[in-house]
Design an enzyme around this catalytic site. Structure first.
Site, PDB file in Angstrom:
ATOM      1  N   LYS A 128      -4.311 -60.434 -33.822  1.00 21.79           N
ATOM      2  CA  LYS A 128      -4.914 -59.253 -33.202  1.00 21.79           C
ATOM      3  C   LYS A 128      -4.460 -59.187 -31.747  1.00 21.79           C
ATOM      4  CE  LYS A 128      -9.329 -56.903 -33.805  1.00 21.79           C
ATOM      5  NZ  LYS A 128      -8.778 -55.655 -34.316  1.00 21.79           N
TER       6      LYS A 128
ATOM      7  N   GLU B  12      -1.235 -52.176 -44.460  1.00 18.67           N
ATOM      8  CA  GLU B  12      -2.578 -51.810 -43.999  1.00 18.67           C
ATOM      9  C   GLU B  12      -2.485 -50.548 -43.176  1.00 18.67           C
ATOM     10  OE1 GLU B  12      -4.400 -54.564 -41.211  1.00 18.67           O
ATOM     11  OE2 GLU B  12      -2.468 -55.237 -40.490  1.00 18.67           O
TER      12      GLU B  12
ATOM     13  N   ARG C 126     -10.116 -66.603 -35.398  1.00 19.12           N
ATOM     14  CA  ARG C 126      -8.954 -65.685 -35.427  1.00 19.12           C
ATOM     15  C   ARG C 126      -8.420 -65.450 -34.012  1.00 19.12           C
ATOM     16  NH1 ARG C 126      -9.783 -60.058 -38.410  1.00 19.12           N
ATOM     17  NH2 ARG C 126     -10.901 -59.614 -36.467  1.00 19.12           N
TER      18      ARG C 126
HETATM   19  N1  PLP Z   1      -6.438 -54.572 -39.649  1.00 23.49           N
HETATM   20  C1  PLP Z   1      -6.278 -54.215 -38.372  1.00 23.49           C
HETATM   21  C2  PLP Z   1      -4.922 -53.861 -37.919  1.00 23.49           C
HETATM   22  C3  PLP Z   1      -7.378 -54.184 -37.504  1.00 23.49           C
HETATM   23  O1  PLP Z   1      -7.231 -53.816 -36.220  1.00 23.49           O
HETATM   24  C4  PLP Z   1      -8.648 -54.527 -37.981  1.00 23.49           C
HETATM   25  C5  PLP Z   1      -9.801 -54.543 -37.106  1.00 23.49           C
HETATM   26  O2  PLP Z   1     -10.275 -55.519 -36.648  1.00 23.49           O
HETATM   27  C6  PLP Z   1      -8.768 -54.895 -39.335  1.00 23.49           C
HETATM   28  C7  PLP Z   1      -7.652 -54.902 -40.128  1.00 23.49           C
HETATM   29  C8  PLP Z   1     -10.089 -55.275 -39.894  1.00 23.49           C
HETATM   30  O3  PLP Z   1     -10.433 -56.568 -39.510  1.00 23.49           O
HETATM   31  P1  PLP Z   1     -11.958 -57.010 -39.398  1.00 23.49           P
HETATM   32  O4  PLP Z   1     -12.554 -56.741 -40.721  1.00 23.49           O
HETATM   33  O5  PLP Z   1     -11.884 -58.444 -39.094  1.00 23.49           O
HETATM   34  O6  PLP Z   1     -12.547 -56.179 -38.327  1.00 23.49           O
HETATM   35  C1  COI Z   2     -12.093 -53.391 -35.295  1.00 24.24           C
HETATM   36  O1  COI Z   2     -12.385 -52.941 -36.405  1.00 24.24           O
HETATM   37  O2  COI Z   2     -12.824 -54.176 -34.687  1.00 24.24           O
HETATM   38  C2  COI Z   2     -10.859 -53.027 -34.635  1.00 24.24           C
HETATM   39  O3  COI Z   2     -10.475 -53.706 -33.744  1.00 24.24           O
HETATM   40  C3  COI Z   2     -10.130 -51.869 -35.077  1.00 24.24           C
HETATM   41  C4  COI Z   2      -9.760 -50.999 -33.948  1.00 24.24           C
HETATM   42  C5  COI Z   2      -8.769 -50.037 -34.477  1.00 24.24           C
HETATM   43  C6  COI Z   2     -10.941 -50.321 -33.341  1.00 24.24           C
END
Ligand code: PLP
Ligand code: COI
Length: 340
Positions: free
Chosen positions: A184, A220, A82
């Site tokens: 991200k 989201e 990612r």
């Molecule tokens: N959506 C956003 C905007 C995020 O910042 C995060 C955090 O990483 C997620 C979703 C959840 O992603 P993940 O499960 O890969 O941490």
């Molecule tokens: C994560 O879950 O790793 C994120 O980057 C979310 C952030 C809002 C702390």
């Protein structure tokens, strides 16, 4: 190494300086080997690409102590790929997947004494990121970059841990169609700061963003994807090109289908349907699964039958199975757990 003297069970989601971090620089078209350093500061040009035009992308993953005392990380290969997708969208050089995983292992190993013990509810949050370092004044990508990985022990993202939270439907948009919502990038989070401060001032824990084009579909929150449970026990999660493809959500979909035998629908979710769901949760690395008890929408309240005291029963099963896999008490699918 002896564990740090930290009140592990009572830490929140904050930054704490740990021992060493990994730093690698990109110059003349290639990444150097990188080093571990105790220096937690960054020195770059006043005109660096990251400072002028926000050329920065990041990841988030966690290291866990398992029930048998091993230290593990969860699906770092997905964070690596990612991060590459994020880099490509912002015209940045990608960092190789194998070197990414190696860097994660090195940093976690070096900060072993900061990995919270099993059973404390805390984990070691790992933050890899890449940013443009050389001077850029015309709008264009930088030529030089830095990749860094630091760690910080963390507790629950939302105060109150597993207590259901209240969120509001935001009047602001997070991501445009064909924009950068699916990567991200720091810029997406800068966009969300005014919205989150506003939500907090109004007494809400988070925002629910709707799709920017029609404001009819659930996207989201600022830092997590949504999971809903229908009254007949199906898992429903929004599908959109402008949300981050959460690794937690993708893992939970697998867990729901293959461990719990639940039906899962990944599809557009209209806000109008939300009032009919039985449970709602936010899923992400930081959030794990944080239950949502109430959604406020311009004077109307949606109160989920699961209430404001505890997680709904299906959300709880998902939570227990995922965290069991991460903590080593439930067998993981092949390749999900990487031992340090
Ligand atoms: N959506 C956003 C905007 C995020 O910042 C995060 C955090 O990483 C997620 C979703 C959840 O992603 P993940 O499960 O890969 O941490
Ligand atoms: C994560 O879950 O790793 C994120 O980057 C979310 C952030 C809002 C702390």
């Amino acid at each position: 190494m002896a564990k740090q003297n930290i009140d592990w069970s009572n830490i929140g989601f904050g930054y704490m300086k740990t021992g060493e971090r990994f730093v690698s620089n990109y110059k003349d078209g290639k990444w150097d080997d990188g080093i571990l350093t105790e220096d937690a500061t960054v020195t770059i040009s006043e005109c660096a690409g990251v400072l002028q035009y926000a050329q920065t992308v990041f990841e988030g993953l966690k290291a866990y102590t398992t029930s048998t005392g091993k230290i593990v990380v969860f699906r770092p290969d997905l964070n690596a790929s990612r991060l590459q997708d994020s880099c490509k969208r912002l015209e940045m050089p990608t960092y190789p997947v194998d070197k990414f995983i190696e860097a994660i292992k090195k940093v976690v190993k070096a900060n072993e004494d900061f990995v919270p013990p099993y059973g404390t509810g805390a984990t070691l949050y790992i933050r890899p990121y890449i940013f443009g370092t050389n001077p850029v004044i015309g709008v264009k990508p930088a030529d030089e970059y830095q990749f860094r990985v630091f760690t910080t022990p963390v507790g629950p993202y939302f105060k109150g841990g597993a207590k259901p939270i209240t969120i509001k439907v935001s009047d602001f948009d997070r991501a445009a169609p064909h924009g950068t919502g699916h990567i991200k990038a720091g810029l997406n989070y800068a966009m969300s700061l005014h919205a989150i401060v506003t939500a907090h001032e109004e007494g809400f824990d988070e925002n629910m963003y709707l799709d920017a084009a029609t404001r009819t579909k659930v996207e989201e929150t600022g830092g997590a994807n949504f999971l809903f449970i229908t009254k007949d026990g199906k898992v429903v999660t929004p599908k959109s090109n402008s949300i981050l493809p959460s690794i937690t959500r993708r893992s939970l979909v697998y867990v729901a289908e293959h461990y719990l035998g639940l039906e899962v629908e990944e599809r557009e979710v209209f806000f109008d349907e939300v009032k009919d769901f039985a449970e709602c949760g936010l899923c992400g690395t930081a959030a794990v699964i944080s239950p949502v008890g109430k959604i406020y929408d311009h004077g109307n309240e949606i109160c989920f039958p699961s209430g404001m005291e505890e997680m709904g029963p299906v959300t709880k099963k998902l939570y227990d199975t995922l965290t069991g896999i991460q903590m080593g008490t439930i067998e993981a699918p092949e390749g999900w757990i990487v031992e340090i």
